[in-house]
Each structure stands twice: as structure tokens, then as C-alpha cells.
Design a protein around this motif. Structure first.
Motif, PDB file in Angstrom:
ATOM      1  N   ASN A  87       1.109  -1.300   0.171  1.00  0.00           N
ATOM      2  CA  ASN A  87       0.034  -0.024   0.049  1.00  0.00           C
ATOM      3  C   ASN A  87       0.768   1.033  -0.056  1.00  0.00           C
ATOM      4  O   ASN A  87       2.113   1.300   0.168  1.00  0.00           O
ATOM      5  CB  ASN A  87      -0.890  -0.057   1.344  1.00  0.00           C
ATOM      6  CG  ASN A  87      -1.793  -1.076   1.368  1.00  0.00           C
ATOM      7  OD1 ASN A  87      -2.201  -1.756   0.328  1.00  0.00           O
ATOM      8  ND2 ASN A  87      -1.924  -1.688   2.737  1.00  0.00           N
ATOM      9  N   VAL A  88       0.347   2.393  -0.358  1.00  0.00           N
ATOM     10  CA  VAL A  88       0.801   3.456  -0.137  1.00  0.00           C
ATOM     11  C   VAL A  88       0.244   4.290   0.800  1.00  0.00           C
ATOM     12  O   VAL A  88      -0.894   4.649   0.920  1.00  0.00           O
ATOM     13  CB  VAL A  88       0.900   4.702  -1.449  1.00  0.00           C
ATOM     14  CG1 VAL A  88       1.416   5.819  -1.209  1.00  0.00           C
ATOM     15  CG2 VAL A  88       1.355   3.916  -2.782  1.00  0.00           C
ATOM     16  N   VAL A  89       0.863   4.545   2.171  1.00  0.00           N
ATOM     17  CA  VAL A  89       0.638   5.061   3.243  1.00  0.00           C
ATOM     18  C   VAL A  89       0.768   6.298   3.657  1.00  0.00           C
ATOM     19  O   VAL A  89       2.251   6.631   3.628  1.00  0.00           O
ATOM     20  CB  VAL A  89       0.732   4.016   4.360  1.00  0.00           C
ATOM     21  CG1 VAL A  89       0.081   4.697   5.630  1.00  0.00           C
ATOM     22  CG2 VAL A  89       0.487   2.842   4.155  1.00  0.00           C
ATOM     23  N   PHE A  90      -0.047   7.311   3.747  1.00  0.00           N
ATOM     24  CA  PHE A  90       0.354   8.733   4.377  1.00  0.00           C
ATOM     25  C   PHE A  90       0.582   8.857   5.950  1.00  0.00           C
ATOM     26  O   PHE A  90      -0.242   8.366   6.702  1.00  0.00           O
ATOM     27  CB  PHE A  90      -0.395   9.686   4.034  1.00  0.00           C
ATOM     28  CG  PHE A  90      -0.348  10.268   2.495  1.00  0.00           C
ATOM     29  CD1 PHE A  90       0.775   9.489   1.593  1.00  0.00           C
ATOM     30  CD2 PHE A  90      -1.125  11.202   2.085  1.00  0.00           C
ATOM     31  CE1 PHE A  90       0.891  10.105   0.389  1.00  0.00           C
ATOM     32  CE2 PHE A  90      -0.936  11.823   0.442  1.00  0.00           C
ATOM     33  CZ  PHE A  90       0.060  11.209   0.056  1.00  0.00           C
ATOM     34  N   VAL A  91       1.678   9.345   6.486  1.00  0.00           N
ATOM     35  CA  VAL A  91       1.810   9.261   8.017  1.00  0.00           C
ATOM     36  C   VAL A  91       2.050  10.649   8.194  1.00  0.00           C
ATOM     37  O   VAL A  91       3.128  11.183   7.813  1.00  0.00           O
ATOM     38  CB  VAL A  91       2.718   8.404   8.621  1.00  0.00           C
ATOM     39  CG1 VAL A  91       3.167   8.553  10.025  1.00  0.00           C
ATOM     40  CG2 VAL A  91       2.635   6.872   8.053  1.00  0.00           C
ATOM     41  N   VAL A  92       1.520  11.306   9.315  1.00  0.00           N
ATOM     42  CA  VAL A  92       1.821  12.642   9.673  1.00  0.00           C
ATOM     43  C   VAL A  92       2.942  12.689  10.514  1.00  0.00           C
ATOM     44  O   VAL A  92       3.033  11.994  11.651  1.00  0.00           O
ATOM     45  CB  VAL A  92       0.442  13.331  10.541  1.00  0.00           C
ATOM     46  CG1 VAL A  92       0.817  14.525  10.871  1.00  0.00           C
ATOM     47  CG2 VAL A  92      -0.701  13.145   9.738  1.00  0.00           C
ATOM     48  N   ASP A  93       3.722  13.575  10.094  1.00  0.00           N
ATOM     49  CA  ASP A  93       5.024  14.032  10.830  1.00  0.00           C
ATOM     50  C   ASP A  93       5.292  15.390  11.389  1.00  0.00           C
ATOM     51  O   ASP A  93       5.135  16.242  10.467  1.00  0.00           O
ATOM     52  CB  ASP A  93       6.487  13.696  10.082  1.00  0.00           C
ATOM     53  CG  ASP A  93       7.627  13.678  10.514  1.00  0.00           C
ATOM     54  OD1 ASP A  93       7.881  14.281  11.838  1.00  0.00           O
ATOM     55  OD2 ASP A  93       8.661  13.306  10.141  1.00  0.00           O
ATOM     56  N   GLU A  94       5.014  15.520  12.678  1.00  0.00           N
ATOM     57  CA  GLU A  94       5.045  16.878  13.412  1.00  0.00           C
ATOM     58  C   GLU A  94       6.193  17.597  13.068  1.00  0.00           C
ATOM     59  O   GLU A  94       6.312  18.890  13.472  1.00  0.00           O
ATOM     60  CB  GLU A  94       4.818  16.874  14.792  1.00  0.00           C
ATOM     61  CG  GLU A  94       5.705  16.094  15.584  1.00  0.00           C
ATOM     62  CD  GLU A  94       5.525  16.059  17.244  1.00  0.00           C
ATOM     63  OE1 GLU A  94       4.547  16.620  17.357  1.00  0.00           O
ATOM     64  OE2 GLU A  94       6.238  15.607  18.035  1.00  0.00           O
ATOM     65  N   GLY A  95       7.200  16.888  12.651  1.00  0.00           N
ATOM     66  CA  GLY A  95       8.693  17.528  12.389  1.00  0.00           C
ATOM     67  C   GLY A  95       8.450  18.211  11.003  1.00  0.00           C
ATOM     68  O   GLY A  95       9.506  19.079  10.696  1.00  0.00           O
ATOM     69  N   LEU A  96       7.803  18.100  10.105  1.00  0.00           N
ATOM     70  CA  LEU A  96       7.853  18.639   8.924  1.00  0.00           C
ATOM     71  C   LEU A  96       6.819  19.873   8.876  1.00  0.00           C
ATOM     72  O   LEU A  96       5.618  19.967   9.549  1.00  0.00           O
ATOM     73  CB  LEU A  96       7.107  17.766   7.864  1.00  0.00           C
ATOM     74  CG  LEU A  96       7.873  16.306   7.368  1.00  0.00           C
ATOM     75  CD1 LEU A  96       7.079  15.402   6.535  1.00  0.00           C
ATOM     76  CD2 LEU A  96       9.228  16.969   6.994  1.00  0.00           C
ATOM     77  N   VAL A 144       4.964   7.524   3.273  1.00  0.00           N
ATOM     78  CA  VAL A 144       5.028   8.883   2.776  1.00  0.00           C
ATOM     79  C   VAL A 144       4.912   9.723   4.025  1.00  0.00           C
ATOM     80  O   VAL A 144       3.692   9.970   4.498  1.00  0.00           O
ATOM     81  CB  VAL A 144       4.395   9.230   1.639  1.00  0.00           C
ATOM     82  CG1 VAL A 144       4.703  10.589   0.975  1.00  0.00           C
ATOM     83  CG2 VAL A 144       4.485   8.104   0.516  1.00  0.00           C
ATOM     84  N   HIS A 145       5.718  10.422   4.470  1.00  0.00           N
ATOM     85  CA  HIS A 145       5.356  11.442   5.313  1.00  0.00           C
ATOM     86  C   HIS A 145       5.146  12.794   5.045  1.00  0.00           C
ATOM     87  O   HIS A 145       5.595  13.436   4.029  1.00  0.00           O
ATOM     88  CB  HIS A 145       6.957  11.560   6.406  1.00  0.00           C
ATOM     89  CG  HIS A 145       7.363  10.306   7.020  1.00  0.00           C
ATOM     90  ND1 HIS A 145       7.064  10.013   8.211  1.00  0.00           N
ATOM     91  CD2 HIS A 145       8.286   9.510   6.623  1.00  0.00           C
ATOM     92  CE1 HIS A 145       7.495   8.923   8.668  1.00  0.00           C
ATOM     93  NE2 HIS A 145       8.324   8.296   7.831  1.00  0.00           N
ATOM     94  N   VAL A 146       4.097  13.214   5.612  1.00  0.00           N
ATOM     95  CA  VAL A 146       3.451  14.568   5.483  1.00  0.00           C
ATOM     96  C   VAL A 146       3.238  15.355   6.591  1.00  0.00           C
ATOM     97  O   VAL A 146       3.241  14.922   7.824  1.00  0.00           O
ATOM     98  CB  VAL A 146       1.841  14.461   4.665  1.00  0.00           C
ATOM     99  CG1 VAL A 146       2.134  13.798   3.507  1.00  0.00           C
ATOM    100  CG2 VAL A 146       0.944  13.752   5.733  1.00  0.00           C
TER     101      VAL A 146
END
Length: 436
Positions: A45-54, A89-91
Motif C-alpha cells: 500500500n501507499v500510506v501517508f503518515v503525519v510527521d510533526e517535524g515537517l 510517505v511522511h506529510v
């Protein structure tokens, strides 16, 4: 060049499922060994993960294609192929994911660590061990892996801030942010010094804390693209309270009350719901000559244009330069935040319904059209998926596909449309003759 990027258009492709295998047992003391081909592995799968550092979508400026690995093929001894790992994929927090084709919103990612599958991997194809029956104990049939989901996405970042500073250029928004937080925005004596949103954390004397965003200056016509236009107006949408900063010294030669009306008009033109947010009027530059008189006139005009039943917005005279009146302003802002609920950014009509990754029972199984060369063209999600998963290297699989088409009613439908023996039928790039 600014390193801030708040919109991006990308393509994602989940991994295909691995192909099933055709194999047979060939062991010395095992008579009539039978089929032994395993299933393919599932695609990633392609998974978006929230990264508070971005903080921005800059990572998507040059890398716009994201493709997950496909599953491994099935193996002998009935062994399944290995499933592929998901592509992470980090967003940044505050990213809205929208389907570029339909315009529907898939998800609003606002919590650190939040995950969302934006493209689902295909399941693995079945090996011939799955097709054994009493009538056909040694089938030479296997399936290809299911294709992974592929889609184009529009990403939009709306920064997470409790309070937004709005106002004309050079009214002192950046200076105010710099003295109430540890943020270090660019400050200059010219318009549009701020060209990207700046974010800072405020801590009041009573211990309350909240995030403040200093947004690039608005001018009349911004909602139609004048100046920096709507480029940064989107960042106001997440705020719960708006601090409307006004240059009460009128150093630019403008009338403070006209400034107030003009900015509110732009907010309303961009999104009518922005006017639902409570506003605090910040009368800045009160250390300048004539500011006190201008403030008196401003209050008179404001009161004259409000109905007696309407509650006038709070007005706080301050000076960012001398730090006059800041603690009172911040305490009032924190108090207003405590009683102001979150605002719903999107209604149900904008959100995509929960996706079902399978066949839609109500959708037609296939469609028939004519090509320029008079060939019959078969299309439709169900039929095309069935075609893709058929292994045309095996005659038994081809015959099975022909039976499936007949069972779907393709033969009868072609005949009803006027297809004759020998006519060319096309599915994608695959062509065959119609046999009546």
C-alpha cells in the motif's frame, strides 16, 4: 527562493499483487502428485503518515511519483509469494488530501502519527493449487496479480494555528509575532516583507498557551488574486480566533476604519465561513502621534455601523514597539479561545465516501462501443480487472476467460448490437475475433 510550499500535485501507485504459479508435484514415491503452485503475495500500500517535524510540502516539489513494491510471485510446493512492504510517505500536520480527478477530499490529516492508506495494493493471484477439482485434478490455470490502485492526488497544507494575524501590509503583524513569541519573522519597512506564514507559540502570564500564525499581508482584491492573492488565505481556515491588526497611526495615509472593512470583505469573499470566527481588533502603533485621536474616531464609526443588538468586537490598543498593552491582549485572546469551538472545515458533500476496494454490485459489468476502425471495444472496471488477472500464456486460462465473458453476457450483448462472425473485438490492446 522561499523554501515554503503549501500545495503539491503527486501521483501514487500501489504495488501489484504477485502472479500465481502453475506447478506440479514430481516426487519419486508420490503418484499422481497433482498441482502445487502457490499464490502470489499482496502488493504494498501507499500510506501517508503525519510527521510533526515537517512544516511544508517541500519534499513533494521534486519527488512527485510514489510507487510501492509489487508482491512476489507464487512458488512451488504450494508456497505463497512474500507480500510487499507498504510505502510510507511522511506529510506535515494540517495536510488535506484530495483526489485530483474527482475533487473529493479523502482525508484531513491533523494528528501527529495519523495514518491513511491513499492507494491499496493488489491481492496476489491464485496458483493452480486453488483450481483443482474432481473433474480437473491437474489444472494448468493460474491468475495474474491484481493491479495496485493508482491515483493522482492534490495536497494542500493549512497550518495548524489557534490564532491568525490578519491585516494590511506593514501594520505590524510580524513585529507583534516577534515580541509575543520566540519566532523570528523577517521585519522591514516595506510592503510584503512577510511572504510565507510564520508560526509561533504564545504563553500568557496565567500559564495559558496557544499557537499564533502571522499571515502575509492582505490587500484589497486579494480574494481575486491581487497581491499575494489567495495563496495564503487558506491558512486562516484552521484558526479559531482572528486578531485583526490595524495601523491606528494611519502612517500609510489610509483610513483605519476603511482598512478594517476592506480586510473583512476579502475574508468574506474568500470563504463566507471565515466571518463566523470571532475577531479581536488590535489597534497597533499607539505610540505614534494622532493614534489616540484616530482610535476615538474608529470606535465611533464602528459603533455607528453596528446594530444595538450586535456585540461589538473587542478593541485592544497596543504598541508592539514599546510592548504596551500586550499582556491584556494575550489574556483576552486565551479567554476567547477557551470558549470558541473548533470550526468544521469541510462538509459531507466535499468528502469522498468511504471507499470499497472491490466490485461495485450496481456498476455495469461491461460497456460496448465502436472504434474508428469498426472494431468492437469492451470496457468496464469488472471486465478490465478480469482481463488483467488472466494469464494468457496458458490455454486453459484463456478458455476460462472466454467462459467468464460468456457468463457475463458479453456474447449476447455483442450479438444484439449487430456483431457478426469474424468481427474484431478489442479489450485494451488485446484483440480477438468474434465467433457467432
Amino acid at each position: 527562493m522561499s523554501m515554503f510550499l503549501d500545495t503539491a500535485k503527486i501521483k501514487v501507485k500501489a504495488g501489484n499483487g504477485g502472479d500465481g504459479m502453475v506447478a506440479f508435484r514430481r516426487e519419486k514415491y508420490v503418484p499422481n502428485g497433482g498441482p502445487w503452485g502457490g499464490d502470489g503475495g499482496r502488493g504494498g500500500n501507499v500510506v501517508f503518515v503525519v510527521d510533526e517535524g515537517l512544516r511544508t510540502l517541500m519534499d513533494f516539489r521534486y519527488n512527485r511519483h510514489f510507487k510501492a513494491q509489487s508482491g512476489e510471485k507464487g512458488m512451488t510446493k504450494g508456497m505463497h509469494g512474500r507480500g510487499a512492504e507498504d510505502l510510507i510517505v511522511h506529510v506535515p500536520q494540517g495536510t488535506t488530501v484530495r483526489d485530483a480527478e474527482t475533487g473529493k477530499i479523502l482525508i484531513d490529516l491533523i494528528e501527529n502519527g495519523q495514518k491513511f492508506v491513499v492507494a491499496h495494493g493488489g491481492r496476489g493471484g491464485r496458483g493452480n493449487i486453488r483450481f483443482a477439482t474432481p473433474k480437473n485434478p491437474a489444472p494448468e490455470i493460474s491468475e495474474n496479480g491484481e493491479p495496485g490502485q493508482e491515483r493522482e492526488l492534490q495536497l494542500e497544507l493549512k497550518i495548524l494555528a489557534d490564532v491568525g494575524l490578519v491585516g494590511f501590509p506593514s501594520v505590524g503583524k510580524s513585529t507583534l509575532l516577534s515580541v509575543i513569541t520566540s519566532a523570528k519573522p523577517k521585519i522591514g519597512a516595506y510592503h510584503f516583507t512577510t511572504i510565507v506564514p510564520n508560526l509561533g507559540m504564545v504563553r500568557t502570564q496565567s500559564g495559558e498557551s496557544f499557537a499564533v500564525a502571522d499571515l502575509p499581508g492582505l490587500i484589497e482584491g486579494a480574494s481575486q488574486g491581487v497581491g499575494l492573492g489567495t495563496q495564503f488565505l487558506r491558512h486562516i481556515e484552521r484558526t479559531r480566533v482572528i486578531l485583526h491588526v490595524i495601523d491606528m497611526s494611519a502612517s500609510e495615509g489610509r483610513d483605519p476604519y476603511e482598512d478594517y472593512l476592506a480586510i473583512n470583505k476579502e475574508l468574506e469573499s474568500y470563504n463566507l465561513r471565515l466571518m463566523e470566527r470571532p475577531q479581536i481588533i488590535v489597534a497597533n502603533k499607539m505610540d505614534m502621534p494622532e493614534s489616540a485621536e484616530n482610535l476615538k474616531v474608529f470606535k465611533e464609526k464602528l459603533a455607528a455601523n453596528y446594530d444595538e443588538f450586535d456585540e461589538l468586537p473587542q478593541i485592544f490598543p497596543i504598541s508592539s514597539l514599546t510592548k504596551q498593552g500586550l499582556s491584556t491582549l494575550l489574556d483576552a485572546t486565551a479567554e476567547l479561545l477557551d470558549k470558541t469551538p473548533e470550526f468544521l472545515l469541510y462538509d459531507e458533500s466535499e468528502m469522498e465516501e468511504e471507499a470499497y476496494y472491490g466490485f461495485d454490485e450496481d456498476a455495469p459489468a461491461f460497456e460496448i462501443s465502436r472504434d474508428d476502425d469498426a472494431a468492437w471495444v469492451l470496457s468496464g472496471d469488472k471486465l478490465e480487472k478480469l482481463f488483467t488477472m488472466t494469464n494468457f500464456d496458458r490455454e486453459e486460462a484463456v478458455m476460462k476467460f472466454a467462459r467468464q465473458l460468456r457468463g457475463m453476457g458479453v456474447d449476447e450483448a455483442l450479438r444484439a448490437r449487430g456483431a457478426k462472425d469474424g468481427d474484431l473485438v478489442r479489450i485494451g490492446k488485446f484483440e480477438f475475433e468474434f465467433v457467432d
